[in-house]
Design an enzyme around this catalytic site. Structure first.
Site, mmCIF file in Angstrom:
data_model
loop_
_atom_site.group_PDB
_atom_site.id
_atom_site.type_symbol
_atom_site.label_atom_id
_atom_site.label_comp_id
_atom_site.label_asym_id
_atom_site.label_seq_id
_atom_site.Cartn_x
_atom_site.Cartn_y
_atom_site.Cartn_z
ATOM 1 N NE ARG A 277 -3.756 -2.327 0.220
ATOM 2 C CZ ARG A 277 -3.481 -3.511 -0.358
ATOM 3 N NH1 ARG A 277 -2.404 -3.644 -1.119
ATOM 4 N NH2 ARG A 277 -4.285 -4.532 -0.194
ATOM 5 C CB SER B 12 -9.174 -1.416 4.455
ATOM 6 O OG SER B 12 -9.647 -2.590 3.860
ATOM 7 C CD GLU C 294 -5.584 0.346 2.840
ATOM 8 O OE1 GLU C 294 -5.122 -0.569 3.559
ATOM 9 O OE2 GLU C 294 -6.263 0.147 1.819
#
Ligand SMILES: Cc1cc2nc3c(=O)[nH]c(=O)nc-3n(C[C@H](O)[C@H](O)[C@H](O)COP(=O)(O)OP(=O)(O)OC[C@H]3O[C@@H](n4cnc5c(N)ncnc54)[C@H](O)[C@@H]3O)c2cc1C
Length: 338
Positions: free
Chosen positions: A180, A231, A301
Site C-alpha cells: 500500500r 479499509s 490506510e
C-alpha cells in the site's frame, strides 16, 4: 491564498474552454460523502492541459491536488483552499499497444481496466475489478486485494514531475512499490498521467469467472451499501486489522454519523450525516482501544486530509505518513509537509 487566486485566474485565461468548478463540495467527489468546499476543481481534457495547470501552479509556488474517484480520502468539513485536478472526467484513454501491453490514462477506473484486460484475454488484473479507484489513485497506493497488487502488473508510469516541470517515465523498480505504498506517496510532486500494464495471456472465460468470484466475495463481506473509504487501517504485520478491531469488541462503535461497520470491522461507514470529525474521532478511538487490548498499532490506510490533525496526539504510535497533507516537492525533490 493570494497566490492561489492569481493562479486560478491565469489557468482560466490559459485554458478558457476547460470546466473549472469553484467552491465545489468535496463531499460530491468522494466515496465517504464527506467534506466541505474545494476552492476549485479543474477538469482538464487531456494530459497536456494537466501539464499546463501544473506549470502555472508551480510558478506561484503551488502544487495541484490530484483527485481520482475519491475512494481513499477523508476530506475536512471545513473544505480545502486548494486547486484540485480531477482525472475521472476526461483522462480516459485505454488501448492495447502493438506489443500486447495495455496503455491506460490516470482517470481510467480499475474496474474498466480489469474488464478491458479480460476482454483481451489478459490475466493478472482480476483482483482489481472490484476496487473502486482509478489507475492514478491505485498506483499511488499500490492498491491490491485477494493476493494481487498493481505493482505486479504495471510496467511503467508516466508522471508530470513538478520539481523539474517535465514529464518523467518511471519503470516498475523506480516506482518503489511496497505494501500500500509507492514512491509517489512518499515524495510529493508526482502527478500520475498514464501507465502501461504488461499481463500474461489467459483464457477470457476463466478470467471472467475469477473476477465474478472475487466480486461476490467482496459483496458478501463488505458494507458496499454504505459510504466508506474502504479499509480504514493497513494490515499490521502478522495480523489482520479487522480481526483485531472485532476482537476488541468495537464492531458497531459509533461516533455521530460514523460507525465501525457491523458487517466488516475493517471498514468505517457513514451511516448518515457523518462529519470528518466524527470519522477522525472514531478512527482514533479504535486505534487507542486496539493498542490497549492487543499492543498492535494500527496505521490508517485512508488518506486523511486535515492539516492540523496529528496522529501522535491521539494514540501511542508516531506514524504520520498517512496523516500529512503532502504537497509538491521543491527543487531537489523532497516531500513537504504542512
Ligand atoms: C468500498 C471500497 C472498497 C475498497 N477496496 C479496496 C481494496 O480492495 N484494495 C485497495 O487497495 N483499496 C481499496 N479501496 C480503497 C481505494 O479504492 C483505493 O485506494 C484506490 O486505489 C483509490 O483510488 P482513487 O482513484 O479513488 O484515489 P483517490 O481517493 O481519488 O486519491 C487517493 C490518493 O491518490 C492521489 N491521486 C489520485 N489520482 C492521482 C494521480 N493521477 N496522480 C497522483 N496522485 C493521485 C490523491 O491525491 C490521494 O492522495 C476501497 C475503497 C472502497 C470505498
Amino acid at each position: 491564498m493570494e497566490n492561489l487566486e492569481k493562479a486560478i485566474q491565469e489557468i482560466k485565461a490559459a485554458l478558457p474552454g476547460m470546466t473549472l468548478l469553484e467552491n465545489e463540495p468535496l463531499s460530491a467527489h468522494c466515496s465517504f460523502k464527506i467534506g466541505g468546499p474545494a476552492r476549485a476543481i479543474a477538469v482538464p481534457s487531456d494530459v497536456s492541459s494537466v501539464s499546463k495547470i501544473c506549470c502555472i501552479l508551480k510558478e506561484h509556488e503551488l502544487a495541484p491536488f490530484m483527485l481520482g474517484n475519491g475512494s481513499n480520502l477523508l476530506f475536512p468539513d471545513e473544505g480545502l483552499a486548494e486547486l484540485f485536478i480531477i482525472s475521472t472526467e476526461k483522462l480516459q484513454r485505454l488501448f492495447l499497444l502493438p506489443d500486447g501491453a495495455i496503455y491506460a490514462e490516470a482517470g481510467v477506473s480499475l474496474a474498466r481496466l480489469a474488464s478491458f484486460a479480460q476482454q483481451n484475454a489478459l490475466a493478472g488484473l482480476e483482483f482489481a475489478s472490484g476496487i473502486p479507484g482509478t489507475v492514478g489513485g491505485g498506483l499511488r497506493m499500490n492498491a491490491g486485494a485477494y493476493g494481487g497488487e498493481l505493482k505486479d502488473a504495471v510496467e511503467s508510469v508516466v508522471t508530470y514531475y513538478l520539481p523539474a516541470q517535465s514529464l518523467w517515465e518511471l519503470n516498475n523498480e523506480e516506482c518503489a512499490f511496497g505494501y500500500r505504498s509507492s514512491r509517489f506517496q512518499k515524495a510529493g510532486g508526482f502527478v500520475l498521467l498514464s501507465a502501461v500494464f504488461r499481463l500474461e495471456k489467459g483464457d477470457e472465460h476463466e478470467i471472467a469467472a475469477r473476477m465474478q468470484e472475487l466480486n461476490t466475495r467482496r459483496r458478501d463481506k463488505q458494507p458496499l451499501d454504505l459510504p466508506s473509504a474502504g479499509s480504514a487501517f493497513k494490515r499490521p504485520e502478522g495480523h489482520y486489522a479487522a480481526a483485531l478491531i472485532d476482537e476488541a469488541g468495537l464492531k458497531g462503535l459509533t461516533v455521530g454519523g460514523a460507525q465501525v461497520s457491523e458487517k466488516h470491522a475493517g471498514f468505517v461507514v457513514n451511516i448518515g450525516g457523518a462529519t470528518s470529525h466524527d470519522v477522525y474521532e472514531l478512527l482514533m478511538q479504535v486505534r487507542r482501544t486496539v493498542y490497549e487490548k492487543s499492543g498492535v498499532e494500527l496505521e490508517p490506510e485512508i488518506v486523511i486530509l486535515a492539516p492540523d490533525y496529528k496522529l501522535e496526539d491521539h494514540g501511542p504510535a508516531v506514524k504520520r505518513n498517512q496523516m500529512v497533507f503532502t504537497v509538491g516537492a521543491p527543487e531537489g525533490g523532497e516531500a513537504q509537509e504542512r
